[in-house]
Write a protein that holds these residues in place. Sequence first.
Motif, PDB file in Angstrom:
ATOM      1  N   ASP A   5       0.822  -1.195   0.000  1.00 31.60           N
ATOM      2  CA  ASP A   5       0.000   0.000   0.000  1.00 31.60           C
ATOM      3  C   ASP A   5       0.860   1.250   0.000  1.00 31.60           C
ATOM      4  OD1 ASP A   5      -2.633   0.980  -0.088  1.00 31.60           O
ATOM      5  OD2 ASP A   5      -2.527   1.545   2.030  1.00 31.60           O
ATOM      6  N   ARG A  15      -4.493   1.332  -3.789  1.00 28.94           N
ATOM      7  CA  ARG A  15      -5.709   0.823  -3.151  1.00 28.94           C
ATOM      8  C   ARG A  15      -6.713   1.942  -2.907  1.00 28.94           C
ATOM      9  NH1 ARG A  15      -4.823  -3.441   1.503  1.00 28.94           N
ATOM     10  NH2 ARG A  15      -3.964  -4.474  -0.333  1.00 28.94           N
ATOM     11  N   GLN A  18      -8.317   2.746  -6.263  1.00 23.47           N
ATOM     12  CA  GLN A  18      -9.320   1.735  -6.598  1.00 23.47           C
ATOM     13  C   GLN A  18     -10.594   1.930  -5.797  1.00 23.47           C
ATOM     14  OE1 GLN A  18      -6.720  -1.629  -5.736  1.00 23.47           O
ATOM     15  NE2 GLN A  18      -6.754  -2.239  -7.896  1.00 23.47           N
ATOM     16  N   ALA A  19     -10.444   2.228  -4.518  1.00 22.99           N
ATOM     17  CA  ALA A  19     -11.611   2.471  -3.668  1.00 22.99           C
ATOM     18  C   ALA A  19     -12.388   3.681  -4.175  1.00 22.99           C
ATOM     19  CB  ALA A  19     -11.167   2.691  -2.220  1.00 22.99           C
ATOM     20  N   GLN A  22     -14.267   2.755  -7.651  1.00 24.66           N
ATOM     21  CA  GLN A  22     -15.423   1.874  -7.496  1.00 24.66           C
ATOM     22  C   GLN A  22     -16.556   2.556  -6.719  1.00 24.66           C
ATOM     23  OE1 GLN A  22     -15.883  -0.964  -9.016  1.00 24.66           O
ATOM     24  NE2 GLN A  22     -13.849  -0.865  -9.941  1.00 24.66           N
ATOM     25  N   ALA A  32     -18.834  -1.027  -3.541  1.00 21.82           N
ATOM     26  CA  ALA A  32     -17.407  -0.913  -3.840  1.00 21.82           C
ATOM     27  C   ALA A  32     -16.608  -1.919  -3.022  1.00 21.82           C
ATOM     28  CB  ALA A  32     -16.930   0.503  -3.544  1.00 21.82           C
ATOM     29  N   VAL A  35     -16.901  -5.434  -4.571  1.00 21.26           N
ATOM     30  CA  VAL A  35     -16.093  -5.604  -5.779  1.00 21.26           C
ATOM     31  C   VAL A  35     -14.621  -5.784  -5.433  1.00 21.26           C
ATOM     32  CG1 VAL A  35     -15.266  -4.437  -7.866  1.00 21.26           C
ATOM     33  CG2 VAL A  35     -17.696  -4.386  -7.291  1.00 21.26           C
ATOM     34  N   LEU A  36     -14.141  -5.009  -4.471  1.00 23.17           N
ATOM     35  CA  LEU A  36     -12.718  -5.028  -4.118  1.00 23.17           C
ATOM     36  C   LEU A  36     -12.376  -6.037  -3.023  1.00 23.17           C
ATOM     37  CD1 LEU A  36     -12.027  -1.179  -4.165  1.00 23.17           C
ATOM     38  CD2 LEU A  36     -11.422  -2.861  -5.916  1.00 23.17           C
ATOM     39  N   ASP A  37     -13.399  -6.764  -2.552  1.00 24.31           N
ATOM     40  CA  ASP A  37     -13.197  -7.763  -1.507  1.00 24.31           C
ATOM     41  C   ASP A  37     -12.611  -7.128  -0.247  1.00 24.31           C
ATOM     42  OD1 ASP A  37     -13.392 -10.298  -0.436  1.00 24.31           O
ATOM     43  OD2 ASP A  37     -11.423 -10.936  -1.135  1.00 24.31           O
ATOM     44  N   ILE A  43     -12.969   0.646   2.939  1.00 19.42           N
ATOM     45  CA  ILE A  43     -13.191   1.572   1.823  1.00 19.42           C
ATOM     46  C   ILE A  43     -13.253   3.002   2.332  1.00 19.42           C
ATOM     47  CG2 ILE A  43     -14.834   2.312   0.057  1.00 19.42           C
ATOM     48  CD1 ILE A  43     -13.403  -0.159  -0.794  1.00 19.42           C
ATOM     49  N   GLN A  46      -9.827   4.276   3.166  1.00 21.16           N
ATOM     50  CA  GLN A  46      -9.041   4.611   1.988  1.00 21.16           C
ATOM     51  C   GLN A  46      -9.491   5.937   1.373  1.00 21.16           C
ATOM     52  OE1 GLN A  46      -6.363   3.155   0.888  1.00 21.16           O
ATOM     53  NE2 GLN A  46      -6.405   1.393   2.277  1.00 21.16           N
ATOM     54  N   ARG A 144     -12.885  -4.957 -15.949  1.00 21.32           N
ATOM     55  CA  ARG A 144     -13.305  -6.019 -15.036  1.00 21.32           C
ATOM     56  C   ARG A 144     -13.860  -7.225 -15.777  1.00 21.32           C
ATOM     57  NH1 ARG A 144     -17.868  -3.968 -12.582  1.00 21.32           N
ATOM     58  NH2 ARG A 144     -19.078  -5.204 -14.032  1.00 21.32           N
TER      59      ARG A 144
END
Length: 305
Positions: A5, A15, A18-19, A22, A32, A35-37, A43, A46, A144
């Motif tokens: 990170d 990261r 991405q957060a 989404q 979100a 999707v990002l697990d 989230i 982040q 995706r």
Amino acid sequence: MPTDDTSPANLPPLRAIQAFEQTARFGNLARAAEVLDLTPSAISHQLAKLEAMIGRQLFIRAARGVTLTPVGEQYLKDISGLLHSLEVATERATSDVSLDCLRLHSSPSFGLLWIMPRLEAFRLSHPDIQINLSCSYESLHFSRDKIDVDIRHGEPNWPSYEVRTVRNESFAVLASPKLLARRPIRSAQDLLGSDLILSEATLLKWPAWFAQHGLARPEQPYTLSFDRSYMSLEAACYGLGFALESSLLAQKYLASGELVEVSPQTLSAPVAAHHLVFPKAHSSFPRVRRFLEWMEGELGHRFDF
């Protein structure tokens, strides 16, 4: 020991980006996170880290979800292309160069009625390209869902992507010879009392078509209605009614004589209903360029840029 990170001081963590992307896409932290697990709290953490680094608020929080601020909207626009370029570069580095797979997604009727009959011709002219074709009305995510080109039906309102519109498409009144012999049509008015098949998903439907001819929509209910053009065309072949459909999609029916165009000079209408949509970065893929060139040859026209 740096973690995955960690980023240079002037770059936000991947990261967090991405957060942000989404969450902006769904307007919802829980979606979100799915999707990002990650967990919704992760989230949120982040996003807070990203906003603190930028020093500006990116989202407006509300009970039902989040919406982008003007700063957030601009930031999303600026980074989306960069993220996709990173995904493309990673895909190239990890793919087997001996296999070049063209991944197409299409609206169902175009995929079945136009693409499918031509797959053999494409395969023969481009034997080194493998084709993966999926069909649905879903709005898929290019990276995706691993889509090279999406053939969409509708109004061309996708400003973030490259769009190539299929021209020379028209909507025509189509019927089986058997039905026409029983119910001759000489004008648009003659159709008011006829059995009509409604295609629910097309851009031009019967009410708007009648309006173009200065007529009110029929008072009697439609004989049949379908949510797929190929079903409307099949029903018309059986003589179950008149269909208002794309002559482009109906090519094989017209060529075989199963359907005929009713007064094509007066009752047909031009329409731009199908479009090839893809991220700008995909135009550099040889497989995509070759597919676009092949499409132009099959359609008999060059795409507008």
